[in-house]
Design an enzyme around this catalytic site. Sequence first.
Site, PDB file in Angstrom:
ATOM      1  N   GLY A  56       0.838  -1.192   0.000  1.00 46.67           N
ATOM      2  CA  GLY A  56       0.000   0.000   0.000  1.00 46.67           C
ATOM      3  C   GLY A  56       0.872   1.240   0.000  1.00 46.67           C
ATOM      4  O   GLY A  56       2.057   1.173   0.345  1.00 46.67           O
ATOM      5  N   CYS A  83       5.440  -5.957   1.642  1.00 52.92           N
ATOM      6  CA  CYS A  83       5.744  -4.533   1.523  1.00 52.92           C
ATOM      7  C   CYS A  83       5.134  -3.745   2.691  1.00 52.92           C
ATOM      8  O   CYS A  83       5.546  -3.909   3.830  1.00 52.92           O
ATOM      9  CB  CYS A  83       5.296  -4.008   0.165  1.00 52.92           C
ATOM     10  SG  CYS A  83       6.034  -2.406  -0.269  1.00 52.92           S
ATOM     11  N   TYR A  84       4.122  -2.922   2.467  1.00 52.02           N
ATOM     12  CA  TYR A  84       3.478  -2.208   3.571  1.00 52.02           C
ATOM     13  C   TYR A  84       2.984  -3.204   4.612  1.00 52.02           C
ATOM     14  O   TYR A  84       3.031  -2.935   5.828  1.00 52.02           O
ATOM     15  CB  TYR A  84       2.305  -1.363   3.063  1.00 52.02           C
ATOM     16  CG  TYR A  84       1.542  -0.658   4.171  1.00 52.02           C
ATOM     17  CD1 TYR A  84       1.976   0.564   4.663  1.00 52.02           C
ATOM     18  CD2 TYR A  84       0.400  -1.226   4.725  1.00 52.02           C
ATOM     19  CE1 TYR A  84       1.285   1.210   5.694  1.00 52.02           C
ATOM     20  CE2 TYR A  84      -0.293  -0.601   5.748  1.00 52.02           C
ATOM     21  CZ  TYR A  84       0.150   0.616   6.231  1.00 52.02           C
ATOM     22  OH  TYR A  84      -0.526   1.248   7.258  1.00 52.02           O
ATOM     23  N   HIS A 170       7.840  -7.702  -3.711  1.00 53.45           N
ATOM     24  CA  HIS A 170       6.544  -8.117  -4.264  1.00 53.45           C
ATOM     25  C   HIS A 170       6.711  -9.430  -5.033  1.00 53.45           C
ATOM     26  O   HIS A 170       7.133  -9.431  -6.191  1.00 53.45           O
ATOM     27  CB  HIS A 170       5.994  -7.038  -5.196  1.00 53.45           C
ATOM     28  CG  HIS A 170       5.537  -5.812  -4.478  1.00 53.45           C
ATOM     29  ND1 HIS A 170       4.272  -5.681  -3.958  1.00 53.45           N
ATOM     30  CD2 HIS A 170       6.192  -4.664  -4.176  1.00 53.45           C
ATOM     31  CE1 HIS A 170       4.154  -4.508  -3.372  1.00 53.45           C
ATOM     32  NE2 HIS A 170       5.297  -3.862  -3.486  1.00 53.45           N
ATOM     33  N   GLU A 172       4.348 -11.250  -6.182  1.00 52.65           N
ATOM     34  CA  GLU A 172       3.202 -11.486  -7.061  1.00 52.65           C
ATOM     35  C   GLU A 172       3.409 -11.004  -8.490  1.00 52.65           C
ATOM     36  O   GLU A 172       2.658 -11.386  -9.392  1.00 52.65           O
ATOM     37  CB  GLU A 172       1.943 -10.833  -6.472  1.00 52.65           C
ATOM     38  CG  GLU A 172       1.936  -9.315  -6.453  1.00 52.65           C
ATOM     39  CD  GLU A 172       2.597  -8.707  -5.220  1.00 52.65           C
ATOM     40  OE1 GLU A 172       2.321  -7.528  -4.943  1.00 52.65           O
ATOM     41  OE2 GLU A 172       3.395  -9.396  -4.552  1.00 52.65           O
ATOM     42  N   GLY A 225     -22.868 -11.253 -25.860  1.00 49.98           N
ATOM     43  CA  GLY A 225     -22.026 -12.095 -26.705  1.00 49.98           C
ATOM     44  C   GLY A 225     -20.592 -12.098 -26.237  1.00 49.98           C
ATOM     45  O   GLY A 225     -19.763 -12.843 -26.745  1.00 49.98           O
ATOM     46  N   ASP A 228     -17.953 -12.871 -20.499  1.00 55.30           N
ATOM     47  CA  ASP A 228     -18.544 -12.932 -19.160  1.00 55.30           C
ATOM     48  C   ASP A 228     -20.041 -13.228 -19.197  1.00 55.30           C
ATOM     49  O   ASP A 228     -20.517 -14.131 -18.508  1.00 55.30           O
ATOM     50  CB  ASP A 228     -18.285 -11.621 -18.404  1.00 55.30           C
ATOM     51  CG  ASP A 228     -16.802 -11.301 -18.287  1.00 55.30           C
ATOM     52  OD1 ASP A 228     -15.992 -12.238 -18.383  1.00 55.30           O
ATOM     53  OD2 ASP A 228     -16.459 -10.123 -18.100  1.00 55.30           O
ATOM     54  N   LYS A 368     -10.789 -13.307 -14.769  1.00 50.36           N
ATOM     55  CA  LYS A 368     -11.068 -13.517 -16.190  1.00 50.36           C
ATOM     56  C   LYS A 368     -10.571 -14.878 -16.691  1.00 50.36           C
ATOM     57  O   LYS A 368     -11.278 -15.575 -17.420  1.00 50.36           O
ATOM     58  CB  LYS A 368     -10.406 -12.403 -17.010  1.00 50.36           C
ATOM     59  CG  LYS A 368     -10.878 -12.343 -18.461  1.00 50.36           C
ATOM     60  CD  LYS A 368     -12.284 -11.786 -18.546  1.00 50.36           C
ATOM     61  CE  LYS A 368     -12.690 -11.410 -19.935  1.00 50.36           C
ATOM     62  NZ  LYS A 368     -13.969 -10.690 -19.978  1.00 50.36           N
TER      63      LYS A 368
END
Length: 512
Positions: A56, A83-84, A170, A172, A225, A228, A368
């Site tokens: 953050g 991190c934070y 980080h 990730e 269409g 999702d 997604k």
Amino acid sequence: MSKNETILILDFGGQYNQLIARRVRECNVYSEVVPYDITIEKIKEKNPKGIIFTGGPASVYGEESPKCAKEIFELGIPVLGICYGMQLMAHTLGGKVARADKKEYGTIEVSIENNSLLFNGFEKTNKFLMSHTDFVEEVPDGFINIGYTNSCPNAAIENKEKNLYAIQFHPEVNSSKNGTKVISNFLFNICKCSGDWIISSFVEDSIKKLKEKIGNKKALCALSGGVDSSVAAVLLSKAIGKNLTCIFVDHGLLRKNEGDEVEEIFRNQFDVNLIRVNAKEQFLSKLAGVIDPEKKRKIIGEEFIRVFEKEAKKIGQVDFLVQGTIYPDVIESGLGKSSVIKSHHNVGGLPDYVDFKEIVEPLRSLFKDEVRKTGLELGIPENLVYRQPFPGPGLAIRIIGDITDEKLNILKEADSIFREEIAKAGLHKSINQYFAVLTNLKSVGVMGDERTYDYTIALRAIETKDFMTGVWSKIPYEILETVSSRIVNEVNFVNRVVYDITSKPPATIEWE
């Protein structure tokens, strides 16, 4: 897809919070992003196998900096601070956080203690992304150092007895080498997760729950269409069959043959109650003479609602309205504590133009890539599941200037040729987004010994991991040559093709 194993991700406003959640799920463990001030009672109710604190922008010493309850560290649940999150853990438990003499930004070599459970299987040094101004100067009692850099003496710390771990970097992000392995080690070596988060179980569980929830009542879905809404519709169809009605508003701004393909798949392959509204003339009439892209968007959005409302009223009252909301929509709409990136029309408020009792969002917990996997599991054709990202206003914002039926036909044909050649070359999965744009530029050309004065088509192809940044794709010249040749020979009123070699930023992916 069992949620018996849940990792809670406390959101302290970092820009990579979605990525952390995704990395956890890539390890087949369910993750959920929650506000940093979640109550202890709520945490106990969710019964997580582990907790991750995100990064953050704040400093732990700031008066309004986000804080969590100290009791979190006394629950006996493993915690990983990033991190934070590391600085907050150290500060809360009696360590000292200070402003660094030298900031660290970018990929930095970190020396690590690889006998730690967190770094099991690592070399003595590893490159991770650092992005911080403060650092942990003194570790809390009970903690030991397990990582450092030239500028950051405490880049990683642990209290093995209490299962508390913290890292300044980080893991990730893609630029952190073996970053996902750090997360995996936390999940499996420390939290003792088994990793049973699989899409097939999600599909099975969802169909069962939807059957129980909806039963013989009626549901209505607005079908665009897109990926999702398509996956949400098929999932509901599997659960409640003909009690689901889908309204497909075809505004005429879809790609070549796309409206027919959507109708064929849903009406014939899945036997869904489908109402297709061919509203092309209505939309084009409203858009006539409009050149401002934001006005185009607004007109299309408002007209879509009007058409959908008109058709929905013919059906009468339904019990449930189905929306294709996915997890990033929820996070980006600020339902956690992150900054609101963008608001989504299908999050945070129920539309008032349809007579229904309750909203159903079957994909609300999925990212997604998980939505796409769900689509394949449901039997939706791969070409629809992996279709190119397509803006809601469709081709309207890929035609620079005013929109006419003639321009739409030009763009549909050119775009179809481009996509066909990319697929033929086997590049359709490595290029994340590619499309044609009809510019408002006309130029002189020569065709068949005659002077022409026709349109210029621009080709756009981007490679990206997050769609927030991207680089233009280095498509081989011979493929571009084939595309260009085919377009000027097969598409009327086009005599020039150009290739956009601008990355994002400074440009956006779309032209409008």
